[in-house]
Design an enzyme around this catalytic site. Sequence first.
Site, mmCIF file in Angstrom:
data_model
loop_
_atom_site.group_PDB
_atom_site.id
_atom_site.type_symbol
_atom_site.label_atom_id
_atom_site.label_comp_id
_atom_site.label_asym_id
_atom_site.label_seq_id
_atom_site.Cartn_x
_atom_site.Cartn_y
_atom_site.Cartn_z
ATOM 1 N N ASP A 98 -6.613 -6.554 -6.100
ATOM 2 C CA ASP A 98 -6.232 -7.334 -4.913
ATOM 3 C C ASP A 98 -7.403 -8.229 -4.511
ATOM 4 O OD1 ASP A 98 -4.908 -8.300 -2.697
ATOM 5 O OD2 ASP A 98 -5.402 -6.580 -1.435
ATOM 6 N N ARG A 156 0.853 -1.201 0.000
ATOM 7 C CA ARG A 156 0.000 0.000 0.000
ATOM 8 C C ARG A 156 0.886 1.248 0.000
ATOM 9 N NH1 ARG A 156 -3.798 -3.214 3.409
ATOM 10 N NH2 ARG A 156 -2.545 -2.854 5.268
ATOM 11 N N PHE A 162 -11.437 -4.406 -5.484
ATOM 12 C CA PHE A 162 -11.443 -5.191 -4.244
ATOM 13 C C PHE A 162 -10.843 -4.324 -3.127
ATOM 14 C CE2 PHE A 162 -10.628 -7.991 -7.900
ATOM 15 C CZ PHE A 162 -11.715 -8.850 -7.852
ATOM 16 N N CYS A 171 -3.435 -13.927 -3.527
ATOM 17 C CA CYS A 171 -3.151 -14.436 -2.178
ATOM 18 C C CYS A 171 -3.550 -15.908 -2.092
ATOM 19 C CB CYS A 171 -3.874 -13.611 -1.116
ATOM 20 S SG CYS A 171 -5.654 -13.621 -1.282
ATOM 21 N N ASP A 213 -15.817 -2.556 -4.280
ATOM 22 C CA ASP A 213 -15.834 -3.777 -3.475
ATOM 23 C C ASP A 213 -17.269 -4.283 -3.408
ATOM 24 O OD1 ASP A 213 -13.650 -5.101 -1.329
ATOM 25 O OD2 ASP A 213 -15.750 -5.576 -0.895
HETATM 26 N N1 SAH Z 1 -6.867 -4.477 -0.816
HETATM 27 C C1 SAH Z 1 -7.561 -4.609 0.426
HETATM 28 C C2 SAH Z 1 -7.881 -6.052 0.752
HETATM 29 C C3 SAH Z 1 -8.740 -6.754 -0.280
HETATM 30 S S1 SAH Z 1 -9.450 -8.215 0.296
HETATM 31 C C4 SAH Z 1 -6.736 -3.958 1.538
HETATM 32 O O1 SAH Z 1 -5.585 -3.564 1.297
HETATM 33 O O2 SAH Z 1 -7.253 -3.831 2.642
HETATM 34 C C5 SAH Z 1 -10.521 -8.702 -0.954
HETATM 35 C C6 SAH Z 1 -11.803 -7.909 -1.058
HETATM 36 O O3 SAH Z 1 -12.515 -8.376 -2.190
HETATM 37 C C7 SAH Z 1 -12.775 -8.032 0.089
HETATM 38 O O4 SAH Z 1 -13.041 -6.770 0.610
HETATM 39 C C8 SAH Z 1 -14.079 -8.621 -0.531
HETATM 40 O O5 SAH Z 1 -15.265 -8.022 -0.005
HETATM 41 C C9 SAH Z 1 -13.901 -8.248 -1.950
HETATM 42 N N2 SAH Z 1 -14.572 -9.090 -2.960
HETATM 43 C C10 SAH Z 1 -14.617 -10.438 -3.010
HETATM 44 N N3 SAH Z 1 -15.214 -10.835 -4.169
HETATM 45 C C11 SAH Z 1 -15.533 -9.704 -4.838
HETATM 46 C C12 SAH Z 1 -16.149 -9.439 -6.103
HETATM 47 N N4 SAH Z 1 -16.519 -10.431 -6.901
HETATM 48 N N5 SAH Z 1 -16.308 -8.164 -6.473
HETATM 49 C C13 SAH Z 1 -15.929 -7.149 -5.667
HETATM 50 N N6 SAH Z 1 -15.336 -7.338 -4.483
HETATM 51 C C14 SAH Z 1 -15.142 -8.595 -4.068
#
Ligand code: SAH
Length: 449
Positions: free
Chosen positions: A352, A264, A280, A392, A302
Site C-alpha cells: 500500500d 483492512r 508501507f 492511490c 515502513d
Molecule cells: N497501509 C497504511 C497506509 C500506508 S500510507 C494504512 O492502512 O494505514 C503509505 C506509507 O508508506 C506511509 O506510512 C509512508 O511513511 C510509507 N513510505 C513511503 N515511502 C516509503 C518507502 N520508500 N519505504 C517504506 N515506506 C515508505
Amino acid sequence: MTRQKSSPTPHPPSQGNRDFRTRRSGQSPGDKNNSNQKNTPRGAPQIPVGSATAQPGILLKAGREKSLLRRHPWIFSGAIERVDGAPLSGDTLAVRDAAGNFLAWAAYNPDSQITARVWSFSETEKIDAEFFRGRIANALAARDELNLARNSNGMRLIHAESDGLPGLIVDQYGDVLVMQIGSAGAERWRDCCADMLQELCNPVCIYERSDSDSRALEGLELRNGVLRGTLPDNVEVVENGLRFRVDVAAGQKTGFYLDQRDNRALTGTLALDAEVLNCFCYTGGFSLYALRGGAKSVLSIDASEEAVRIAAANLANNGLDSSRAEWQCADVFQALRTLRDQNRKFDLIILDPPKFAPTAAFAEKAARGYKDINLLAFKLLRAGGLLFTYSCSGGISEDLFQKIVAGAALDAGVNAQIVHHLHASADHPVLLSFPEGAYLKGLVLRVAS
Ligand code: SAH
C-alpha cells in the site's frame, strides 16, 4: 460527538475531487483587498484578461463548455477566452459559454491550471453561508443514511468535489474533526465551513491540516493548527473494534488512512495461519487486522520511524500478541530485495505505497515503481498466496494499474488470478461526473498453486 440531524437541503448533485492540483495566491479568506499579483507561482497560466470594468466573470472559448455540460467541476486555463472584471483569487464568478449562456458558479484561481472549480450549476443558487450549510448537511446526511458509523468512529465526512465542495476535506476521528483545504474557493469559505461544522457536528476540536505539499506548490500558505476548540492529548479511532492512535497534528494526510477501512477488514478475514508481509504499514492498520485474524506472523515495514513507533504502540493497546509481530523501519524497495536474497516466503503480502503519481504526467515513472514492488512481492509469495496491491495515484487509472501488475506477474514467472477489485470505503464517494475522485484502486491476486 452529537451530530445534529438536519434535513439535507435539496442542492443539485455535486462534484468530487481528490487531487488538489491548483496553484494560487496566498490570500486569506475574506481578505478581499489582497492583491493577487503577489506570490504568483512560477509557471502560473496566462489567463486572457478582459475588460476590468465589466461585470466579473469567465467567458469560455467556443466549444470548451462540453465538460461543464457533463457536470465536470473543473475549468482549465486553456478553455478560457477571457476573464472580465478584476476578480481576486477565491471569488465566485459566473462561467459562461462563448455565446454568453450561463454554465456555472465557480471559485476563481488565477494561479492554477484549474482556473475555476464549480460550486453550482444552477444560476439561481446563491453561493453564501447557507449554500455551505446545505452542502455540508447533505454530506453528513448521506453518511448517516448509509449507516457508515456502525463500524467506526472515524470517517471522511466531506470528500471535496465528490460532496460538492471542491478543495474541502473533512475527516472525523471520534470527537475531533480535521479539515484540509486545497483550493482558493474553499480557502475563502474556510471560517464559514468551520462554523457550520461546529454547529452541525459539535466536535471538541476542529483542527486544520492545510499543509500538504500540493498547497505549497499552489502558492497557498501552509497552515497547521487548531481552528476551533482544544485538541485532546490523545486522539483515537476505533475501527471494527480495533483502536488506532491518530496523530492529527503531524501524522500523514489528516492522521489516518480512512479510505482503506473496508480493505483492512477484508485482509483480516483472509489471514488465518498466514505468514504476512505488510509493506508501507504506516501505523499498523493492515498488520493489526491480520494479527487479529489469526496470522501466524506479521512483518511490517515502513520508512517512517514515528509511524512504526505508533504501530507498535497500537498493537500493545489492542492487547494483541506482540510475539507474532515484527516491525522494520526501512525503505520497502530495498527491504523487498533483502527478503528475496534471504529466500524468505510469505502467504499474504500487502503493498500500500504512497502516491507515486499525483497526476498523469508522473505516470511513467510511477509505473516503474509499481512494477518493481509488485514483481518482488510475487517472487516472495508461496504458491496459493495472496497479494493485496494498491495504488492511490490519481495519475494511474485502474486499467493501467492492472496492466502494470499483470506485467509484474509475467516477469516474475507466476500465474495469478484477480479475486477482488477494491476501492476506497463508502465515505469516499465518487461522483459519476468526476471520475478523478476514484483515486484508490486495489487488487487481491491469488498466485496459482
Ligand atoms: N497501509 C497504511 C497506509 C500506508 S500510507 C494504512 O492502512 O494505514 C503509505 C506509507 O508508506 C506511509 O506510512 C509512508 O511513511 C510509507 N513510505 C513511503 N515511502 C516509503 C518507502 N520508500 N519505504 C517504506 N515506506 C515508505
